[in-house]
Design a protein around this motif. Structure first.
Motif: not given
Length: 395
Positions: A237-248
């Motif tokens: 969860f942390v890795g997926t949503f952190t990566a999504i946030g960084y891409m945004l």
């Protein structure tokens, strides 16, 4: 008599120490004989450890699939294991096709851009020092030069090790190939025959203590399984949503930094700070506003994780106070470093489960003994005499 006993015990222990010392000396001189055994244990140990980790991670999913039924249709254990394997193979295939090449590309870009990142970091640090009255007294340039030199050394060593150590790469590929072949076989039989494991062990246990030991093994397995599966879900969860946030927010190397944040989240409480550090360094080379965006993304993800994911998945099973976790992490970090910080919480959880279970068994046995004593020594009502019985009959 006492002197003879004392002399005999002294002679006995001196002989024991002499035998142990001689055995150690002999074993050190013939260590080449034990080298094949050590290599065999190293080859076998890692696949068993990885298979055990995957077993505790996937066994709850197998149990959930076995509960699924429609009228008379039910999924047996072999079918549930087959479905889990198909899902796992699909995830690995998707990751190897779409995720791993992007990660390798970002790692190579980051390694090649380390000198430019270091120079940008030095520029931003000098700007920050020039604009601050407090930091003007600190000689930042010398520290930044040392930092740049260390980064360039690490980059050169990394690239040279990749180009020169061909033998190491070949041996690593062969060992990874062997593990990729053996781990699925071991994992399949672990998942398929896990219910036969405890009955097979219980045959060798004494009959009186058999229920308590079997119950303790089940409790330990449930604790390890819940912790590992919950920790994997939390890290994903942390890795997926952190990566999504960084891409945004258009953070450079967003996928790689998100994976780093997810892996660092294995360490409770300290993991988020370790995971955000490389992202802050990269963001600081871009602009101060990018640092603010990174902090906002990490705070949002960690708040959702800390308030929803961790309490519902791991907190219910472990029930460990945060102060206890921090003390354990500090002690384990000083003793065994990063590996100790990763393994401290599950080890403490297992020991805590064992202690609580044994304490409950002792309390139950004490209560049973008290009940037996009260039933044995309970005063019986006095028998009535013959005269009183006759008087009662006449009346």
């Amino acid at each position: 008599m006492f002197k003879r006993l004392k002399e005999s015990s002294l002679l006995f222990w001196s002989l024991e120490i002499l035998i142990v010392a001689s055995l150690i000396w002999v074993c050190t001189n013939i260590g080449f004989l034990f080298q094949p055994i050590g290599t065999f244990l190293n080859v076998v140990f890692m696949p068993i450890v990885i298979s055990g980790f995957l077993f505790y991670m996937l066994n709850p999913l197998v149990k959930v699939l076995m509960k699924v039924h429609y009228k008379k249709f039910r999924i047996n254990r072999t079918g549930a294991v087959a479905i889990v394997f198909v899902l796992l193979i699909g995830i690995l295939a998707w990751g190897s096709v779409s995720l791993i090449p992007r990660l390798i590309n970002q790692v190579s870009q980051l390694v090649s851009n380390l000198p430019s990142l270091a120079s940008e970091l030095q520029k931003e640090a000098t700007k920050l020092v020039s604009n601050s009255t407090v930091l003007k007294k600190v000689d930042v340039s010398t520290y930044m030069k040392q930092f740049n030199g260390e980064i360039s050394k690490y980059a050169q060593n990394f690239l040279s090790s990749l180009s020169t150590s061909i033998v190491t790469v070949i041996t690593t590929i062969t060992s990874v190939t062997i593990m990729a072949i053996t781990i699925p076989v071991i994992l399949f039989y672990m998942l398929k025959d896990s219910e036969k494991f405890i009955p097979a062990i219980s045959r060798f246990l004494p009959r009186k203590q058999r229920p308590e030991i079997v119950g303790l093994i089940q409790k330990m397995g449930d604790t390890i399984s819940s912790y590992i599966s919950g920790q994997v879900i939390e890290c994903l969860f942390v890795g997926t949503f952190t990566a999504i946030g960084y891409m945004l927010i258009s953070q450079p190397y967003g996928l790689l930094l998100g994976v780093v944040a997810g892996i660092a989240n294995i360490i409770p409480y300290l993991g988020p700070y370790i995971g955000i550090a490389p992202s802050l360094i990269v963001a600081f080379t871009q602009s101060p506003m990018q640092v603010v965006y990174v902090v906002i993304v990490v705070v949002i993800v960690q708040q959702v994780d800390g308030n929803l994911i961790y309490p519902n998945i791991i907190g219910r099973t472990l029930k460990i106070h945060p102060l206890t976790i921090i003390i354990l992490l500090l002690a384990a970090g000083n003793i065994a470093g990063l590996l100790g910080m990763v393994l401290a919480i599950p080890f403490y959880a297992v020991v805590r489960t064992v202690v609580i279970y044994l304490f409950n068994i002792v309390e139950l046995r004490n209560e049973e003994e008290l009940r037996m004593q009260t039933t044995v020594y309970q005063p019986q009502p006095a028998k009535a005499s013959k005269a009183t019985v006759k008087n009662k009959k006449k009346s």
